[in-house]
Write an enzyme that holds these catalytic residues in place. Structure first.
Site, short mmCIF file in Angstrom:
data_model
loop_
_atom_site.label_atom_id
_atom_site.label_comp_id
_atom_site.label_asym_id
_atom_site.label_seq_id
_atom_site.Cartn_x
_atom_site.Cartn_y
_atom_site.Cartn_z
N SER A 141 0.86 -0.58 0.53
CA SER A 141 -0.23 -0.02 0.63
C SER A 141 1.20 0.81 -0.42
O SER A 141 0.30 2.43 -0.55
CB SER A 141 -1.24 -0.11 0.94
OG SER A 141 0.17 -0.11 2.71
N HIS A 162 -1.35 -2.71 -7.33
CA HIS A 162 -2.38 -2.38 -5.68
C HIS A 162 -3.39 -2.35 -6.15
O HIS A 162 -4.40 -1.35 -6.62
CB HIS A 162 -0.95 -0.61 -5.55
CG HIS A 162 -2.16 -0.06 -4.76
ND1 HIS A 162 -2.42 1.01 -3.91
CD2 HIS A 162 -1.97 -0.91 -2.87
CE1 HIS A 162 -3.07 1.11 -2.56
NE2 HIS A 162 -2.62 -0.10 -2.24
N GLU A 174 -4.08 -0.12 -9.71
CA GLU A 174 -2.32 1.19 -9.58
C GLU A 174 -1.31 0.73 -9.89
O GLU A 174 -1.23 -0.80 -9.26
CB GLU A 174 -2.62 2.26 -8.35
CG GLU A 174 -3.11 3.02 -7.91
CD GLU A 174 -2.98 3.96 -6.42
OE1 GLU A 174 -3.18 4.48 -6.39
OE2 GLU A 174 -2.15 2.57 -5.52
N ASN A 212 -3.93 6.62 -1.66
CA ASN A 212 -3.65 6.14 -0.72
C ASN A 212 -2.63 7.92 -0.23
O ASN A 212 -2.82 8.07 0.87
CB ASN A 212 -2.70 5.38 -0.10
CG ASN A 212 -3.49 4.14 0.26
OD1 ASN A 212 -4.29 4.58 1.16
ND2 ASN A 212 -2.62 3.01 -0.14
#
Ligand code: 3HC
Length: 304
Positions: A141, A162, A174, A212
């Protein structure tokens, strides 16, 4: 419905047909089992590896339940079609407790504990054992994709993939470009993303990637707002659902993904960027220390 099986319009811009037919997922937790499910649903043969047989059991049960959910949406009341869909997809999934038994794959995705040294050790092993053509990927992450692969030789066949929780539902993937990733690997990753129904975006190996990095400050500010007593947890969540159109409020979402994960992601990005928006939050630290990690432990910002 379409979003679940990946027949939505797809933006993974790739001219390459998906050459990835066999996938190994290392780590049978929530993310690993979700990744295995979407690959199996797309007709690929999948092996899930986890050292703990009980995690593999849990993963298989949750995949089966989630496949039923997907099947019912696809085939509505046609019970025999639902059953066939679940069986076909489920039969494509094997499990193993040793990576050695699962390295013969076109793509190996790591979804294990977020610890740099443990991931590095795994990738060094995979690099030695997997066939030459195998692409290796991490689902981290927020740890640096390049640091994870510091010790591997096949840096041209490596990068980040991701996923988002819940994997069968969230439509984004991602694709993180490792510093030496070849164009061929990049195209193969995009084509694979398209084949499992995800929309891909590409990002450099920057802390938190895109989602994130942006979700971090948003949820951190929400936690601070609550910590100061400026608004109740419910009102913060209602505000963002009804005032900004989010499917979940920030505190609800933090409980959903896990407060330990939230703390880890914020902390990792803070270490790399020193940006104070990612600084530690006493309330979050306290909840994690008390084992109140959100839904999975029955309590976080809310009780479940
Ligand atoms: N497998 C298959 N289907 C599932 C599922 C699963 N695990 N979980 C939910 N679904 C399906 C349901 O069947 C339902 O389908 P339908 O709309 O066609 O009937 C649909 O998803 C919605 O589910 P529910 O009705 O049970 O519940 P909600 O409407 O409240 O939606 C949610 C749940 C999809 C989780 C939604 O609230 C949401 O999108 N929340 C935001 C999630 C998010 O932001 N995730 C990203 C977190 S960040 C991250 O993962 C990065 C990591 O690095 C930390």
């Amino acid at each position: 419905m379409n979003k679940l099986i990946g027949v939505t319009r797809n933006f993974c811009s790739s001219s390459t047909r998906n050459a990835i037919k066999t996938v190994t997922v290392v780590g049978g937790g929530l993310m690993g089992s979700g990744i295995a499910q979407v690959a199996a649903q797309a007709g690929q043969n999948v092996t899930i590896v986890d050292l703990q047989p009980e995690i593999l059991d849990k993963a298989q049960k949750s995949i089966q339940n989630n496949l039923v959910r997907v099947g019912k949406k696809l085939y509505k009341d046609d019970a025999s079609k639902v059953e066939a869909f679940v069986k076909d997809s489920f039969d494509r999934i094997k499990v193993a407790t040793k990576v050695e038994d699962a390295v013969n794959a076109d793509l190996i995705i790591e979804a294990i504990v977020e610890k740099l040294d443990v991931k590095q050790e795994l990738f060094n092993k995979l690099d030695q054992l997997a066939p030459g053509h195998t692409i290796l990927a991490t689902n981290t992450s927020s740890i640096s994709v390049n640091e994870i692969a510091a010790g591997i030789k096949r840096k041209d066949r490596y990068g980040g993939l991701h996923f988002f929780n819940p994997v069968p539902v969230m439509r984004l993937l991602e694709v993180i470009k490792g510093e030496q990733m070849s164009e061929e690997t990049y195209q193969a990753m995009l084509a694979w993303g398209a084949s499992i129904g995800k929309t891909c975006i590409t990002c450099k190996d920057t802390p938190g990637f895109v989602v994130n990095r942006l979700l971090g400050p948003y949820s951190a500010e929400a936690i601070r707002l609550y910590e100061r007593g400026d608004a109740s947890a419910q009102d913060i969540d209602i505000a963002m659902k009804l005032g900004a159109g989010y499917p979940m409020g920030p505190l609800e979402l933090s409980d959903y993904t896990g407060l330990d994960t939230k703390k880890f992601v914020l902390g990792t990005i803070y270490k790399k960027t020193s940006n104070p928006v990612f600084r530690p939050i006493p309330l979050l630290d306290k909840l994690v220390e008390e084992g109140k990690l959100g839904r999975k432990t029955g309590e976080g910002f809310y009780k479940y």
